[in-house]
Design a protein around this motif. Structure first.
Motif, PDB file in Angstrom:
ATOM      1  N   SER A  34       0.947  -5.279   3.440  1.00 36.29           N
ATOM      2  CA  SER A  34      -0.232  -5.407   4.290  1.00 36.29           C
ATOM      3  C   SER A  34      -0.974  -6.702   3.965  1.00 36.29           C
ATOM      4  CB  SER A  34      -1.148  -4.209   4.045  1.00 36.29           C
ATOM      5  OG  SER A  34      -2.382  -4.363   4.691  1.00 36.29           O
ATOM      6  N   ASP A  65       0.805  -1.223   0.000  1.00 39.57           N
ATOM      7  CA  ASP A  65       0.000   0.000   0.000  1.00 39.57           C
ATOM      8  C   ASP A  65       0.835   1.269   0.000  1.00 39.57           C
ATOM      9  OD1 ASP A  65       0.925   0.118   2.599  1.00 39.57           O
ATOM     10  OD2 ASP A  65      -1.017  -0.292   3.514  1.00 39.57           O
ATOM     11  N   ARG A 124      -4.162  -8.483   3.745  1.00 43.31           N
ATOM     12  CA  ARG A 124      -5.539  -8.013   3.611  1.00 43.31           C
ATOM     13  C   ARG A 124      -6.568  -9.020   4.088  1.00 43.31           C
ATOM     14  NH1 ARG A 124      -5.367  -3.402   0.278  1.00 43.31           N
ATOM     15  NH2 ARG A 124      -3.368  -2.475   0.792  1.00 43.31           N
TER      16      ARG A 124
END
Length: 181
Positions: A122, A117, A124
């Motif tokens: 990250s 990001d 998700r």
């Protein structure tokens, strides 16, 4: 100044202000998907109650009993990952696979989606594939994640799955969902 001229000046000023005040476009800028190396040190959700942060591809929790040998462990399945734009936003995601164990004989396998990001990698979404399911091959096809597995049939012992299958997951930008079989 005539009324129509004042209106034109006013509209011109408002248009100039909106253009100047709106800032940069909110259109997403494509980022490179996370690499296999990124995943070796990622924080992963959904393997245990709390997120775990891998170190060189592995995580090891505290023993269940002080001084005991049994402890929760987890790791990335290093030779199996795929990338693709799964949610159609123009940026690629990486689908990775993980295992977890709690000290018994079972090893649970998971599928997880990661994105970069801009601030870092990250995780998700993460879903359980199954206990002792063998993962063979994975690919992305038209936004779908297809995984060839060997899973348990109705008469298989837990040690020895024998049923070959292809399972499919979809990612909507927030959640992984397994497609009905």
């Amino acid at each position: 100044m005539k009324r129509s001229n004042r209106l034109n000046v006013y509209l011109g000023a408002v248009t100039a202000c909106l253009a100047a005040c709106s800032g940069p476009s909110t259109r997403a800028v494509a980022t490179a998907p996370p690499t296999a190396e990124d995943l070796r040190n990622a924080t992963v959700i959904g393997l245990f109650e709390k997120p775990v942060t891998l170190s060189d591809g592995r995580w090891e929790g505290e023993p269940y009993v002080a001084g005991g040998a049994a402890r929760p462990t987890a790791g990335v399945i290093a030779d199996l990952s795929v990338t693709g734009d799964l949610d159609g936003d123009g940026s690629g995601e990486t689908v990775a696979f993980f295992w977890s164990a709690t000290g018994g004989s079972g090893t649970r396998n998971y599928i997880a989606v990661f994105a970069n990001d801009g601030a870092g990698v990250s995780n998700r979404s993460t879903l359980l594939i199954g206990d002792r399911v063998k993962l063979r091959e994975a690919r992305t096809v038209g936004g779908r994640i297809e995984v060839d597995v060997v899973e348990h049939g109705p008469n298989d012992a837990m040690c020895c799955p024998t049923v070959e299958a292809t399972r499919v997951w979809l990612y909507d930008g927030r959640h992984l969902l397994e497609a009905p079989r």
